[in-house]
Write an enzyme that holds these catalytic residues in place. Sequence first.
Site, PDB file in Angstrom:
ATOM      1  N   ARG A   1     -12.530  -1.153 -10.318  1.00 21.02           N
ATOM      2  CA  ARG A   1     -11.124  -0.713 -10.398  1.00 21.02           C
ATOM      3  C   ARG A   1     -10.874   0.188 -11.600  1.00 21.02           C
ATOM      4  NH1 ARG A   1      -8.313  -5.993  -9.612  1.00 21.02           N
ATOM      5  NH2 ARG A   1      -8.917  -6.638  -7.535  1.00 21.02           N
TER       6      ARG A   1
ATOM      7  N   ARG B   1      -4.237   0.926 -11.693  1.00 21.26           N
ATOM      8  CA  ARG B   1      -2.851   0.960 -12.193  1.00 21.26           C
ATOM      9  C   ARG B   1      -2.732   0.820 -13.703  1.00 21.26           C
ATOM     10  NH1 ARG B   1      -0.094  -3.507  -8.617  1.00 21.26           N
ATOM     11  NH2 ARG B   1      -2.227  -4.296  -8.581  1.00 21.26           N
TER      12      ARG B   1
ATOM     13  N   ARG C   1       0.461   7.940  -7.868  1.00 24.79           N
ATOM     14  CA  ARG C   1       0.675   7.059  -6.714  1.00 24.79           C
ATOM     15  C   ARG C   1       2.155   6.770  -6.438  1.00 24.79           C
ATOM     16  NH1 ARG C   1       0.023   4.956  -3.522  1.00 24.79           N
ATOM     17  NH2 ARG C   1      -0.158   2.708  -3.764  1.00 24.79           N
TER      18      ARG C   1
ATOM     19  N   ASP D   1     -10.424   1.425  -0.203  1.00 26.63           N
ATOM     20  CA  ASP D   1     -10.133  -0.005  -0.125  1.00 26.63           C
ATOM     21  C   ASP D   1     -11.060  -0.658   0.889  1.00 26.63           C
ATOM     22  OD1 ASP D   1      -8.402  -2.500   0.975  1.00 26.63           O
ATOM     23  OD2 ASP D   1      -7.796  -1.991  -1.064  1.00 26.63           O
TER      24      ASP D   1
ATOM     25  N   TYR E   1     -10.051 -12.059   5.260  1.00 25.79           N
ATOM     26  CA  TYR E   1      -8.764 -11.343   5.226  1.00 25.79           C
ATOM     27  C   TYR E   1      -8.155 -11.237   6.627  1.00 25.79           C
ATOM     28  CZ  TYR E   1      -8.568  -9.546   0.408  1.00 25.79           C
ATOM     29  OH  TYR E   1      -8.433  -9.425  -0.956  1.00 25.79           O
TER      30      TYR E   1
END
Length: 368
Positions: free
Chosen positions: A38, A42, A51, A87, A165
């Site tokens: 990552r 963010r 974004r 992703d 998931y």
Amino acid sequence: MSNDRFLLPKDFPPLLNDTFLRAAWGEKTEHVPVWCMRQAGRYLPEFREARAGKDFFETCRSPEACCELTLQPLRRFPFDAAIIFSDILVVPQALGMDVQMVPGKGPTFPTPLKDPEDLQRLRVKVDVDKELGYVFNAITLTRHKIEGKVPLIGFTGAPWTLMSYMIEGGGSTTHSKAKRWLYRYPEASHMLLRMLTDVIVEYLLGQVTAGAQALQVFDSHAGILGPVEFSEFSLPYLRDIACRVKDKLKQTGQDVPMIVFAKDAHYGLEDLSQSGYEVVGLDWTINPSSARELTRGKVSLQGNMDPCALYAPKERISNIVKKMLEGFGTQRYIANLGHGLYPDMDPEHVGAFVEAVHQHSTEMNKQE
């Protein structure tokens, strides 16, 4: 200016820093290479700005946006590798499932798989180029734009993690709905895991064709399984992926190092070190020397600083890194965190981590 000429996977600029690749192949390096899971994330104000107001998966489908986000951390830090911005859940989307990124909640499947009959909703034959071509285009564009600065890593989620998931409908602490399938519907579970494996193999091969110079398989939910379930429902598929990808690449005279990161699956380290991957990634809950012992020099290791150590003052980060390097040694080793960077982390502390890895490992190598 049109990017079309950058979307051809050929005539890439020459690689200027191959330290990461050499460490992955088990070759000698002057310093320990470092990157962060990552690292395009963010915690970077420029990432948040780029974004802002945009749908997450729409961003994933834009090669230009993915390229820009992949390159952002390289402008700030001397990382030794980049990982394409994407992703793991693009694979369930390719199988026909609806996945949304809900702000404040994370990935959400409005209609998760509830029982084996639901497998009929999935695409039987996935045209990977058609469904995931946007990832390949992002990789090719980024390989051109990165200008050979560092290698570019492609990645996928592992079958068990994706299955979890798809059944849970999002994140979960117990994964009890997905694990229920393993105990109640073992045959259907294997059928789903095989479907995922087939798509993943094609997906990874497509990434290499597009320009990926290494591949990582994320089994983020491996640790929720016990040793028996891991050996039945995760490990065989991880092995199959490495074996099939490698075999197919060899047919075309290619090869790229592959990394497997099965989070919290310490009991599986010995098996993972013999599963066809060059590198085994580690989370922060295992002692570096224990990991070396369990893997017996068969693979390079990657990891494993606790991401939360980045909240420490910079001097303390430097000491933690030094201790980690002493535990792993400076060869056949890629420094990373034991998980991804968190959004509230200070970029300056990430810089301190990278600098400490380079500085301490260079000094340690000189002393040998």
